[in-house]
Design a protein around this motif. Structure first.
Motif, PDB file in Angstrom:
ATOM      1  N   GLY A   1      36.078  45.391  44.318  1.00 52.02           N
ATOM      2  CA  GLY A   1      35.098  44.846  45.309  1.00 52.02           C
ATOM      3  C   GLY A   1      33.558  44.506  45.152  1.00 52.02           C
ATOM      4  N   VAL A   2      33.322  45.663  45.451  1.00 51.82           N
ATOM      5  CA  VAL A   2      31.703  45.669  45.422  1.00 51.82           C
ATOM      6  C   VAL A   2      30.855  45.247  43.633  1.00 51.82           C
ATOM      7  CG1 VAL A   2      29.685  47.712  45.492  1.00 51.82           C
ATOM      8  CG2 VAL A   2      31.664  47.453  47.408  1.00 51.82           C
ATOM      9  N   VAL A   3      31.561  45.537  43.267  1.00 49.51           N
ATOM     10  CA  VAL A   3      31.495  45.228  41.535  1.00 49.51           C
ATOM     11  C   VAL A   3      31.865  43.932  41.417  1.00 49.51           C
ATOM     12  CG1 VAL A   3      32.243  45.696  39.250  1.00 49.51           C
ATOM     13  CG2 VAL A   3      32.089  47.086  41.184  1.00 49.51           C
ATOM     14  N   LYS A   4      32.446  43.088  41.861  1.00 51.55           N
ATOM     15  CA  LYS A   4      32.729  41.915  42.039  1.00 51.55           C
ATOM     16  C   LYS A   4      31.846  40.916  42.386  1.00 51.55           C
ATOM     17  CE  LYS A   4      36.088  37.748  42.685  1.00 51.55           C
ATOM     18  NZ  LYS A   4      36.372  37.989  43.756  1.00 51.55           N
ATOM     19  N   GLU A   5      31.783  41.669  43.646  1.00 52.45           N
ATOM     20  CA  GLU A   5      30.480  40.735  44.832  1.00 52.45           C
ATOM     21  C   GLU A   5      29.122  40.813  43.749  1.00 52.45           C
ATOM     22  OE1 GLU A   5      28.433  40.993  49.427  1.00 52.45           O
ATOM     23  OE2 GLU A   5      30.350  41.940  48.587  1.00 52.45           O
ATOM     24  N   LEU A   6      28.709  41.861  43.609  1.00 49.14           N
ATOM     25  CA  LEU A   6      27.154  42.845  42.624  1.00 49.14           C
ATOM     26  C   LEU A   6      27.099  41.572  41.197  1.00 49.14           C
ATOM     27  CD1 LEU A   6      24.552  44.169  43.113  1.00 49.14           C
ATOM     28  CD2 LEU A   6      25.774  45.954  41.852  1.00 49.14           C
ATOM     29  N   ARG A   7      28.447  41.870  40.977  1.00 47.50           N
ATOM     30  CA  ARG A   7      28.677  40.497  39.385  1.00 47.50           C
ATOM     31  C   ARG A   7      27.977  39.436  39.504  1.00 47.50           C
ATOM     32  NH1 ARG A   7      32.741  42.749  37.473  1.00 47.50           N
ATOM     33  NH2 ARG A   7      31.502  43.845  35.594  1.00 47.50           N
ATOM     34  N   GLU A   8      28.357  38.810  40.287  1.00 49.05           N
ATOM     35  CA  GLU A   8      28.463  37.913  41.212  1.00 49.05           C
ATOM     36  C   GLU A   8      26.765  37.757  41.720  1.00 49.05           C
ATOM     37  OE1 GLU A   8      30.965  36.720  44.635  1.00 49.05           O
ATOM     38  OE2 GLU A   8      33.083  36.564  42.636  1.00 49.05           O
ATOM     39  N   LEU A   9      26.368  38.431  42.665  1.00 43.92           N
ATOM     40  CA  LEU A   9      25.373  37.944  43.315  1.00 43.92           C
ATOM     41  C   LEU A   9      24.654  38.416  41.834  1.00 43.92           C
ATOM     42  CD1 LEU A   9      25.356  39.815  46.771  1.00 43.92           C
ATOM     43  CD2 LEU A   9      25.256  37.738  46.267  1.00 43.92           C
ATOM     44  N   LEU A  10      24.184  38.927  41.228  1.00 44.02           N
ATOM     45  CA  LEU A  10      23.243  38.996  40.151  1.00 44.02           C
ATOM     46  C   LEU A  10      23.570  37.655  39.071  1.00 44.02           C
ATOM     47  CD1 LEU A  10      24.395  42.834  38.841  1.00 44.02           C
ATOM     48  CD2 LEU A  10      21.789  41.783  39.911  1.00 44.02           C
ATOM     49  N   VAL A  11      24.516  37.144  38.885  1.00 44.03           N
ATOM     50  CA  VAL A  11      25.012  35.974  38.489  1.00 44.03           C
ATOM     51  C   VAL A  11      23.477  34.967  38.639  1.00 44.03           C
ATOM     52  CG1 VAL A  11      26.126  34.101  37.574  1.00 44.03           C
ATOM     53  CG2 VAL A  11      26.318  37.025  36.975  1.00 44.03           C
ATOM     54  N   LYS A  12      23.579  34.872  40.193  1.00 41.74           N
ATOM     55  CA  LYS A  12      23.218  33.768  40.902  1.00 41.74           C
ATOM     56  C   LYS A  12      21.574  33.924  40.815  1.00 41.74           C
ATOM     57  CE  LYS A  12      26.601  32.876  44.540  1.00 41.74           C
ATOM     58  NZ  LYS A  12      27.030  32.908  45.899  1.00 41.74           N
ATOM     59  N   ALA A  13      21.111  35.309  40.378  1.00 41.02           N
ATOM     60  CA  ALA A  13      19.712  35.660  40.285  1.00 41.02           C
ATOM     61  C   ALA A  13      19.656  35.767  39.157  1.00 41.02           C
ATOM     62  CB  ALA A  13      19.543  36.800  40.670  1.00 41.02           C
ATOM     63  N   GLY A  14      20.473  35.396  38.364  1.00 39.57           N
ATOM     64  CA  GLY A  14      20.069  34.953  36.706  1.00 39.57           C
ATOM     65  C   GLY A  14      20.089  36.246  35.480  1.00 39.57           C
ATOM     66  N   ILE A  15      21.353  37.481  36.487  1.00 41.25           N
ATOM     67  CA  ILE A  15      20.629  38.852  36.112  1.00 41.25           C
ATOM     68  C   ILE A  15      22.031  38.764  35.529  1.00 41.25           C
ATOM     69  CG2 ILE A  15      20.140  41.586  35.830  1.00 41.25           C
ATOM     70  CD1 ILE A  15      18.195  40.387  38.232  1.00 41.25           C
ATOM     71  N   ALA A  16      22.672  39.931  34.404  1.00 38.51           N
ATOM     72  CA  ALA A  16      23.913  40.123  34.073  1.00 38.51           C
ATOM     73  C   ALA A  16      23.561  41.713  33.282  1.00 38.51           C
ATOM     74  CB  ALA A  16      23.886  39.685  31.897  1.00 38.51           C
ATOM     75  N   LEU A  17      24.386  42.032  33.956  1.00 36.61           N
ATOM     76  CA  LEU A  17      24.042  44.308  33.775  1.00 36.61           C
ATOM     77  C   LEU A  17      25.738  43.910  32.985  1.00 36.61           C
ATOM     78  CD1 LEU A  17      23.115  45.992  36.649  1.00 36.61           C
ATOM     79  CD2 LEU A  17      21.764  45.309  34.501  1.00 36.61           C
ATOM     80  N   PRO A  18      25.566  43.797  31.383  1.00 34.05           N
ATOM     81  CA  PRO A  18      26.995  43.562  31.069  1.00 34.05           C
ATOM     82  C   PRO A  18      28.132  45.255  31.470  1.00 34.05           C
ATOM     83  CG  PRO A  18      25.517  43.720  29.506  1.00 34.05           C
ATOM     84  CD  PRO A  18      24.331  44.028  30.698  1.00 34.05           C
ATOM     85  N   SER A  19      27.490  46.446  31.367  1.00 30.74           N
ATOM     86  CA  SER A  19      27.895  47.826  31.433  1.00 30.74           C
ATOM     87  C   SER A  19      28.723  47.576  32.591  1.00 30.74           C
ATOM     88  CB  SER A  19      27.037  48.619  30.897  1.00 30.74           C
ATOM     89  OG  SER A  19      27.115  48.295  29.944  1.00 30.74           O
TER      90      SER A  19
END
Length: 72
Positions: free
Chosen positions: A15-33
């Motif tokens: 859940g934390v990974v999903k939330e973090l990924r969504e927030l990063l996307v909103k900030a224009g950031i992608a961490l592929p790994s």
């Protein structure tokens, strides 16, 4: 009991990974790994670690800028 605790730990980490990924996307950031560390999941009683992975220098700059803005 121990198995249920481990399952809850894994669910929480996912859940934390999903939330973090969504927030990063909103900030224009992608961490592929970005994901759960597979080694920590292989333990007898999994207690997962979140693996932020590697990123480009440009992505690291964007991440630093977002964090600096949030710290103000």
């Amino acid at each position: 009991m121990k198995e249920r605790h481990s399952a809850l730990c894994v669910e929480e980490a996912e859940g934390v990974v999903k939330e973090l990924r969504e927030l990063l996307v909103k900030a224009g950031i992608a961490l592929p790994s970005l994901g759960l560390d597979p080694v920590s999941l292989a333990r007898e009683a999994p207690c997962p670690l979140v693996d932020l992975g590697r990123c480009s220098v440009e992505t690291a700059r964007r991440l630093a800028a977002v964090m600096a803005a949030a710290a103000r």
